[in-house]
Design an enzyme around this catalytic site. Structure first.
Site, PDB file in Angstrom:
ATOM      1  CG  HIS A  30     -20.102  44.175  17.729  1.00  0.00           C
ATOM      2  ND1 HIS A  30     -20.433  44.554  16.453  1.00  0.00           N
ATOM      3  CD2 HIS A  30     -20.720  45.075  18.561  1.00  0.00           C
ATOM      4  CE1 HIS A  30     -21.213  45.632  16.494  1.00  0.00           C
ATOM      5  NE2 HIS A  30     -21.401  45.954  17.762  1.00  0.00           N
ATOM      6  CG  ASP A  57     -23.609  42.936  15.465  1.00  0.00           C
ATOM      7  OD1 ASP A  57     -22.928  42.108  14.851  1.00  0.00           O
ATOM      8  OD2 ASP A  57     -23.685  44.142  15.143  1.00  0.00           O
ATOM      9  CB  CYS A  63      27.155  58.410  25.153  1.00  0.00           C
ATOM     10  SG  CYS A  63      25.903  59.676  24.878  1.00  0.00           S
TER      11      CYS A  63
END
Length: 911
Positions: free
Chosen positions: A110, A146, A715
């Site tokens: 979360h 949650d 180079c």
């Protein structure tokens, strides 16, 4: 003792796919992947990734119905017998029968520091609420929103410049993926904590994917307005409502906000926004909104309908209606375009998909533009992508171009040549010498065979200049310098250079195609770097033309008289340029743009293997209006035409890029002929030192680029890597892994990353170089030979380890895609510095470390003209470029380059 895990991954998106890849790298047993169904024919990247690894994939539109788990879904879930569910990112409601169905439970990612910002829009609200820190939580799922026990958390300070995009990309995504791996490690070890969440400070925030929640409240402080706008940047964008004079309303979205403190502005007009008490002012840098505290927020970009514009351009926009109806053919093209985006972004493409928010970079922009021009035959520029980064609005731009059509006109310059049919283009290419403003045959009509390195076929025969031809070119340049060019003012000179740059921009696809066919450069790289940086050089030095000036000097006069002493910076005269084959047009431009800006005339001998872009460039100089003789192009052999340039007594300055042995010959010739001034950019064996305290991801990325960029024909390529022993094996492993993903093939293919070497002699030299490395005892880890089953000069990217200092490959430049790696011990920095400096070359160098003191000490002690710290190959037309020791002297690019093409005259006047 903990039992081996049987992991089920439930979710979607690139984040979940990366978590899957990480767990597989850690050798975990992933027994099933559960994700969303295909959207049309487009499969979620998680499913694609799982299929590639032969992991069973289950796609459910829903896991439950009316709050009850679907029996058939549960049965399929139970069939994998998972002991741990991992939910990296999941937009579906997962029933508790699944959450609790694994013996060890379910862990979820979360993107907030729980218990703050529970819900689906956590990142947005972290910014909107003005939190000082952002972070993420991995928690054990329960039946709340949650609310489950915390397994681990990480956080980072929010920077003033952070937006939704930046905080996600720099921290929440990369650290989140790593931490999901850590969390699984803890579960596997039986040491994963379960820390009960507190309700103190818990917040449940509205879902920002609902449009009614996206309107920015303008009746608040400037800081709060700013936080709201950046919280929705770049997806979906905060909404404000414009109240028009006729009483109608228009919704706009705001992007690129910052607190404004730069003082008064010149107003270009004002807008009335709903709920904003004062007018919103349009000015040259954006749209100013005044908060209730009297402070201002500046908004740089606005979205009107599907069109992104610079806020400063509000009143420049036409009131033309947006295209909303499309023909069947256009809708067919829309699906082709969707496929192009998908091939680049490797993700599902929706109407609202933002090209940059999905992870695209600058090379992806080049590829998108070129593939679209290829597919739809429409004139597009990179700017179209930046101003219409969302898929739907970009499609509208394509349709507008298709409906309007395009045409191109230009002055025809007479020449003999051929038509190059490549890249779905037909390009007229000159093959004659260009002297005194005209294309002419070489003496005796001598020619060079120009070979296509991709398939070894003959492209054409180009004129091969003799000494007499070079003399003609020098005489033309000499006459122009003392004639017509003297009449052109410094400012007019700059205008001519700008016009030439504009023509190069107009013909950049032609130039890039020629460069790709002629030299083997990958087309997208040729377009962005070979041609793009050439254009930049001409524009940069055009700006210097009327800013070259001397100075007044106070001196002691002989009394009673007075003395005025001042200096003048003057052009040297006729300049000879001899350039290499790795960046044909760019090397021409780096030298010639400074040379012309300083007021000189010139002749250039381009590399004999790939002179065609130089000749096409010559055609453009005529179209730009340069007087005859100012610029001359004489292809030929080095021993013939090149030597003739170095020997000519009327050439007063010579600029050379090439090998050190040839540079020594050039220098002797300059001295013996007329003591002409010379600047030499020669060979290199640039050291790259990688310390264990570096950002390894970045070091691998740039380490590969340092060697394999432009197929090693570079180079400043890192000729030798010194990697600290603590990370040596991991560095090599990652490099080899990434090499395996490189696409090697036709340089005109937009997906190709690695093309053929420039010519056969060089290709053969690389083969011998690798054989010698093996013979001397170095370990050949990868490559070292021609790409199997190919025609052309395709050489495999190569990696050598266990390279000792005395070996040939440790001392000599390969100029190819060959990575030379040596170990060092981090406790002995002095020794690695001595080893890095032991080379006779000193062109470039690099170091990767997070220790700024170590980096600065390296920069102080290294004997090289360019030092890269935590980056490589980062050159710019404004930054001087050139080497030390046997890598030559003198500078290309930047203000210092002008010094190479100027002489200083001191004037003293007594009065």
């Amino acid at each position: 003792m903990a039992q081996p895990l049987r992991i089920a991954i439930i979710g979607q998106s690139n984040f979940a796919a990366d978590v899957l890849e990480l767990l597989l790298e850690k050798k975990y047993n992933v027994v099933g992947v559960f994700t969303i169904p295909n959207k049309g024919s487009r499969e979620d990247i998680l499913a694609t990734t799982a299929t590639r690894h032969n992991i069973p994939v289950f796609k459910f539109a829903s896991w439950r119905k009316k709050g009850v788990a679907l029996p058939e879904v549960l049965q399929q879930y139970k069939s994998v017998k998972a002991t741990l569910n991992v939910l990296p990112f999941c937009s579906q409601f997962i029933p508790m029968e699944v959450i609790d169905g694994a013996d060890l439970g379910s862990i979820c990612y979360h993107p907030s520091i729980l218990p703050r910002h529970r819900g689906a829009s956590a990142i947005q609200w972290t910014l909107i609420e003005g939190d000082e820190d952002a972070g993420f939580t991995i928690f054990w799922a329960d039946d709340g929103l949650d609310t489950g026990p915390i397994l681990l958390q990480k956080q980072t300070p929010i920077e003033p410049t952070d937006t939704l995009d930046t905080i996600y990309k720099r921290f929440l995504y990369p650290e989140g993926v790593k931490s999901m791996g850590v969390a699984v490690d803890l579960v596997a070890a039986g040491t994963a904590p379960k820390i009960t969440q507190t309700d103190i400070g818990a917040t449940y925030d509205p879902a920002m994917f609902k449009e009614e929640n996206q309107f920015v409240p303008l009746n608040q402080t400037a800081k709060n307005i700013f936080n709201f706008v950046r919280g929705l940047d770049s997806q979906p964008g905060a909404i404000a409502v414009v109240l028009k004079p006729d009483g109608s309303e228009e919704k706009i979205r705001l992007f690129g906000a910052h607190i404004y403190s730069a003082g008064p502005v010149k107003q270009l007009g004002s807008l009335k926004l709903k709920d904003l008490k004062t007018p919103a002012y349009i000015h040259q840098d954006g749209l100013l909104l005044q908060g209730t505290d009297g402070n201002f927020v500046n908004v740089r970009r606005l979205k009107k309908g599907s069109k992104m514009i610079n806020a400063a351009d509000w009143f420049k926009q036409s009131d033309q209606p947006q295209i909303t109806e499309f023909s069947e053919d256009e809708l067919l093209k829309k699906e082709i375009l969707r496929g192009v985006w998908h091939s680049i972004l490797k993700a599902p493409i929706e109407a609202e998909t933002d090209f940059f928010a999905a992870g695209a970079g600058s090379m992806d922009v080049v590829r998108l533009v070129e593939e679209c021009k290829d597919a739809f035959d429409v004139p597009l520029e990179n700017e179209h992508v930046f101003m219409a980064p969302v898929f739907e609005e970009f499609f509208v731009e394509i349709v507008k171009n298709l409906r309007q059509g395009s045409s191109a006109t230009g002055v025809e310059v007479p020449f003999e040549g051929f038509v190059m049919r490549a890249n779905k283009r037909e390009i007229r290419v000159p093959t004659q010498l260009f002297i005194n403003g005209q294309f002419i045959d070489a003496e005796g009509k001598d020619t060079l065979d120009i070979i296509n390195p991709t398939d070894e076929t003959l492209i054409c025969k180009a004129a091969c200049a003799s000494r007499n031809d070079v003399d003609k070119a020098v005489q033309a340049a000499h006459n122009a310098f003392y004639g017509a060019w003297k009449q052109v003012s410094a400012r007019q000179r700059g205008q001519l250079m700008m016009k030439l740059a504009d023509l190069m921009e107009q013909y950049k696809e032609d130039l890039a195609t020629i460069e790709s066919v002629d030299s083997g450069a990958v087309y997208t790289l040729a377009l962005k770097t070979h041609i793009g940086m050439s254009i930049d050089a001409w524009r940069y030095f055009a700006g210097w033309c009327d800013k070259i000036q001397g100075s007044t000097i106070p001196v002691n006069p002989a009394r009673p008289n007075n003395v005025l002493t001042f200096t003048k910076r003057e052009p040297i005269g006729v300049t000879g340029l001899v350039t290499p084959w790795n960046y044909p047009l760019m090397m021409l431009s780096w030298k010639m743009a400074a040379c012309i800006a300083a007021g000189n005339t010139c002749l250039i001998k381009p590399a004999q293997t790939c002179p065609l872009t130089a000749l096409k460039f010559a055609e453009l100089t005529v179209k730009a209006g340069f007087p005859p003789g100012v610029i001359n192009v004489v292809p030929g052999q080095g021993a013939g035409a090149g030597q003739a340039v170095a020997d000519h007594p009327l050439v007063r300055k010579l600029g050379f890029t090439g090998s050190t042995p040839i540079g020594k010959v050039i220098m002797k010739s300059c001295a013996a002929s007329n003591l002409k001034k010379c600047s030499l950019e020669l060979g290199g064996k640039s050291p790259l030192v990688i310390f264990a305290d570096c950002d390894l991801d970045k070091a691998v990325k740039h380490g590969m680029s340092s060697v394999f960029f432009n197929k090693g024909e570079n180079c400043i390529a890192a000729g030798r890597l010194f990697v600290e022993d603590r990370i040596h094996d991991e560095f090599v492993r990652r490099v080899v892994k990434d090499i395996g993903t490189m696409t090697i093939g036709d340089p005109l293919n937009r997906s190709t990353a690695h093309g053929p070497q420039n010519h056969k002699a060089h290709f053969d030299k690389l083969i011998e170089f690798c054989k010698r490395g093996v013979k001397e005892g170095a370990t050949l880890v990868y490559g070292g030979k021609q790409v199997p089953n190919t025609k052309g000069y395709f050489f495999q990217p190569t990696v050598f380890t266990d390279v000792e200092d005395e070996m040939f490959i440790a001392k000599e430049e390969s100029f190819g895609p060959i990575m030379i790696i040596s170990k060092f011990n981090g406790s002995d920095v002095d020794s690695v510095m001595k080893r890095a400096n032991r080379s006779e070359y000193g062109l470039a160098s690099g170091v990767f470390t997070k220790d700024i003191s170590k980096a600065l000490a390296f920069a102080d002690r290294i004997e090289a003209g360019t030092v890269f710290v935590n980056v490589y190959n980062k050159t710019d037309v404004a930054a001087p470029f050139g080497g030390f020791k046997q890598s030559g002297f003198g500078k290309d690019l930047g203000q210092e380059a002008l010094n190479e093409y100027l002489k200083t005259k001191c004037v003293t006047i007594e009065y």
